[in-house]
Design a protein around this motif. Structure first.
Motif, PDB file in Angstrom:
ATOM      1  N   THR A  40       0.814  -1.219   0.000  1.00  0.00           N
ATOM      2  CA  THR A  40       0.000   0.000   0.000  1.00  0.00           C
ATOM      3  C   THR A  40       0.844   1.264   0.000  1.00  0.00           C
ATOM      4  OG1 THR A  40      -0.165  -0.034   2.420  1.00  0.00           O
ATOM      5  CG2 THR A  40      -1.947  -1.100   1.178  1.00  0.00           C
ATOM      6  N   GLY A  41       2.130   1.149   0.185  1.00  0.00           N
ATOM      7  CA  GLY A  41       2.992   2.325   0.251  1.00  0.00           C
ATOM      8  C   GLY A  41       3.516   2.799  -1.089  1.00  0.00           C
ATOM      9  N   PHE A  42       3.152   2.161  -2.191  1.00  0.00           N
ATOM     10  CA  PHE A  42       3.652   2.560  -3.502  1.00  0.00           C
ATOM     11  C   PHE A  42       3.033   3.883  -3.946  1.00  0.00           C
ATOM     12  CE2 PHE A  42       4.642  -1.960  -3.740  1.00  0.00           C
ATOM     13  CZ  PHE A  42       5.916  -1.911  -4.249  1.00  0.00           C
ATOM     14  N   THR A  43       3.857   4.714  -4.604  1.00  0.00           N
ATOM     15  CA  THR A  43       3.379   5.984  -5.154  1.00  0.00           C
ATOM     16  C   THR A  43       3.854   6.100  -6.597  1.00  0.00           C
ATOM     17  OG1 THR A  43       5.345   7.233  -4.526  1.00  0.00           O
ATOM     18  CG2 THR A  43       3.585   7.092  -2.887  1.00  0.00           C
ATOM     19  N   THR A  44       3.354   7.124  -7.268  1.00  0.00           N
ATOM     20  CA  THR A  44       3.773   7.369  -8.649  1.00  0.00           C
ATOM     21  C   THR A  44       4.637   8.620  -8.738  1.00  0.00           C
ATOM     22  OG1 THR A  44       1.710   8.557  -9.053  1.00  0.00           O
ATOM     23  CG2 THR A  44       1.770   6.211  -9.647  1.00  0.00           C
ATOM     24  N   ASP A  45       5.324   8.957  -7.651  1.00  0.00           N
ATOM     25  CA  ASP A  45       6.223  10.103  -7.610  1.00  0.00           C
ATOM     26  C   ASP A  45       7.436   9.817  -8.489  1.00  0.00           C
ATOM     27  OD1 ASP A  45       7.731  12.342  -6.889  1.00  0.00           O
ATOM     28  OD2 ASP A  45       8.486  11.371  -5.066  1.00  0.00           O
ATOM     29  N   GLY A  60      10.948  10.507  -6.970  1.00  0.00           N
ATOM     30  CA  GLY A  60      11.289   9.492  -5.979  1.00  0.00           C
ATOM     31  C   GLY A  60      11.682   8.175  -6.627  1.00  0.00           C
ATOM     32  N   ILE A  61      10.939   7.771  -7.638  1.00  0.00           N
ATOM     33  CA  ILE A  61      11.228   6.509  -8.330  1.00  0.00           C
ATOM     34  C   ILE A  61      12.593   6.577  -9.013  1.00  0.00           C
ATOM     35  CG2 ILE A  61      10.535   5.041 -10.266  1.00  0.00           C
ATOM     36  CD1 ILE A  61       7.609   5.695  -9.482  1.00  0.00           C
TER      37      ILE A  61
END
Length: 147
Positions: A21-26, A29-30
């Motif tokens: 649940t901690g994944f983002t589309t930043d 950051g990636i």
């Protein structure tokens, strides 16, 4: 022990769920994490550099590189799951920097956890130095043979 501590602290399904649940589309950051992860995979070139000392290098070297990349990727993913499920608050982890993993291990396993991480770090540094020395001597030897 570190990864086992994380799974026993939160339970396997909760640990994986918290991680997922901690994944983002930043994008920034990636890309920054990808750059850091890329640097950690440079050590695999030592396998190819020592091909001259390996029996059947055309078969063994690709297998060794693939096996080590798969092993390290799985290990890194499990370490990240452990870090995300830490009993140590995220602000403390961010402040600790290089020693954050020791703090998290101490949170899971007590003082022995911190000692295990320190021992693992020392072993890792000695192992990396040994691989670099092996690769450097192999490259020098090859250059000498080829004039």
């Amino acid at each position: 022990a570190f990864i086992g501590g994380a799974f026993s602290f939160r339970g396997p399904s909760t640990a994986v769920g918290t991680f997922a649940t901690g994944f983002t589309t930043d994008v920034v950051g990636i890309v920054s994490i990808a750059a850091l992860a890329f640097i950690t995979f440079f050590g695999f070139s030592a396998i190819a550099a020592s091909a001259g000392e390996i029996i059947e290098p055309k078969r063994t070297v690709p297998r060794a590189i693939a096996a080590s990349i798969i092993t390290v990727t799985v290990l890194y993913a499990l370490v990240i799951v452990a870090m995300v499920n830490s009993p140590v608050p995220a602000e403390v982890i961010a402040r600790e920097g290089e020693t954050a993993m020791g703090e998290v291990a101490a949170g899971f396993l007590g003082p022995i956890g911190r000692s295990l991480i320190v021992a693992g770090a020392i072993f890792s540094m000695v192992s990396a130095s040994n691989a670099s020395i092996l690769a450097a001597s192999g490259i020098g030897s090859l250059m000498g043979r080829q004039g």
